[in-house]
Design a protein around this motif. Sequence first.
Motif, short mmCIF file in Angstrom:
data_model
loop_
_atom_site.label_atom_id
_atom_site.label_comp_id
_atom_site.label_asym_id
_atom_site.label_seq_id
_atom_site.Cartn_x
_atom_site.Cartn_y
_atom_site.Cartn_z
N VAL A 25 0.82 -1.22 0.00
CA VAL A 25 0.00 0.00 0.00
C VAL A 25 0.86 1.26 0.00
O VAL A 25 0.36 2.35 -0.29
CB VAL A 25 -0.99 0.01 1.19
N ALA A 26 2.14 1.13 0.34
CA ALA A 26 3.07 2.27 0.30
C ALA A 26 4.47 1.74 0.08
O ALA A 26 4.89 0.78 0.72
CB ALA A 26 3.00 3.08 1.60
N GLY A 27 5.19 2.39 -0.83
CA GLY A 27 6.56 1.98 -1.15
C GLY A 27 6.62 1.17 -2.42
O GLY A 27 5.59 0.71 -2.95
N ASP A 28 7.82 0.99 -2.95
CA ASP A 28 8.02 0.27 -4.21
C ASP A 28 7.18 0.86 -5.34
O ASP A 28 6.65 0.14 -6.19
CB ASP A 28 7.70 -1.23 -4.06
N GLY A 29 7.01 2.17 -5.31
CA GLY A 29 6.26 2.85 -6.36
C GLY A 29 4.76 2.89 -6.13
O GLY A 29 4.02 3.51 -6.91
N ALA A 30 4.27 2.24 -5.06
CA ALA A 30 2.82 2.21 -4.78
C ALA A 30 2.47 3.23 -3.71
O ALA A 30 3.27 3.51 -2.81
CB ALA A 30 2.41 0.82 -4.31
N LEU A 31 1.28 3.79 -3.80
CA LEU A 31 0.74 4.66 -2.76
C LEU A 31 -0.78 4.62 -2.86
O LEU A 31 -1.40 5.44 -3.53
CB LEU A 31 1.26 6.09 -2.90
N ILE A 32 -1.36 3.63 -2.19
CA ILE A 32 -2.82 3.44 -2.23
C ILE A 32 -3.45 4.40 -1.22
O ILE A 32 -3.03 4.48 -0.07
CB ILE A 32 -3.17 1.98 -1.90
N PRO A 33 -4.49 5.15 -1.63
CA PRO A 33 -5.11 6.12 -0.72
C PRO A 33 -5.77 5.44 0.48
O PRO A 33 -6.12 4.25 0.44
CB PRO A 33 -6.14 6.83 -1.60
N ALA A 34 -5.96 6.22 1.52
CA ALA A 34 -6.45 5.70 2.80
C ALA A 34 -7.77 4.95 2.65
O ALA A 34 -7.95 3.87 3.23
CB ALA A 34 -6.58 6.83 3.81
#
Length: 372
Positions: free
Chosen positions: A73-82
């Motif tokens: 969900v965060a890091g490695d190019g990912a950032l999923i919203p809350a």
Amino acid sequence: MQTAERTVAVAVDQLMKRFGDVPVINGVSFHVASGETLVLLGPSGCGKTTTLRCIAGLENPTAGTIRIGETVVAGDGALIPAHKRRVGMVFQSYALWPHMSVTENIAFSAQRQAALSSKQARARAAGMLDRFGLKRLGERKPGELSGGQQQRVALARALAGDPRVLLMDEPLSALDPQLREELRLQLREAVAESQLACVYVTHDQEEALAMADTVCLMDAGRIVEWGPPKDVFEAPRTLFAAQFLGARNLLPIRVGSREDDHRWTGNVDGTSDGRLSFRTVPGVEVNEGREATAVWRPSAARVSMIRSDGAANSLPAEVVAVLYLGTQSEVALRVFGSNTVVARTRLQLKKGDTCWLELDEVDLLAYPKANA
């Protein structure tokens, strides 16, 4: 740091967070399995709430990865919203919608997070109201409820969204002591029944020990101690951990001889008659002839008017202050010159009285003095 062989529901690896040039989280890593509660414990400003907010998606990490289930969900190019992470969060301030009824607060979460229809969401809200003893309060607004009732609504709302992870940020700190103890049990039962992974933030050591399967003690943005509550409490590996977990009494000592692997003798530094018998915990090394610090909790000591023959450590003491606490008193005692320590006792003492402070060696821990 790893959990036992169970399904990992939350994995935080080398998490970093900076605000400008200031590092708030510095390489935090932990895993939490389904059905387990991990407590982030530490003083204000140590980074525990920022860590929780990064998991929730309310803060963006500077570096590192956060995985919920199999999803990064965060890091490695990912950032999923809350709102797409399927986490339930319970805040210290409750954070309920003041214009909505209790039922509407819970149903809103079910509808938004679990993608239920309005009818399904209200049915789930009714079930949550019944589960948490709020059935008669469904039509009230949050402002018409007590603090304890509002916190139960906040928990019901968090669970109604069918989360994969439950996050709790100081959820009980605004409540009175009796209600806090009651809600601890409810929270533990709710986590066990739901089989969710729970990450719980608190600065209260008693609450941490009661709530946790694993305690992570944080300081200056790092995890400095972790393990099952009993291990962390009984065998803290650092002086910081021992003090934060209640060892308020410190005596400077000079290490004498080793009796066995973890049992030592020594003397209160600067005295010739202040002999002590103490222990170290695995992983902590002190050296013969070097300075160290002996620590213990006020509750571990016994205060006696007559010296006991069987005590490993008997320290002559003078009462310098008394605080009445109801079932017992907390007394400040002067030992070996200018050293002041604290003990708890049911004896009726007054300033100026002389007595004996007695400690078993298992309760007296020693840590090396820095640069000693």
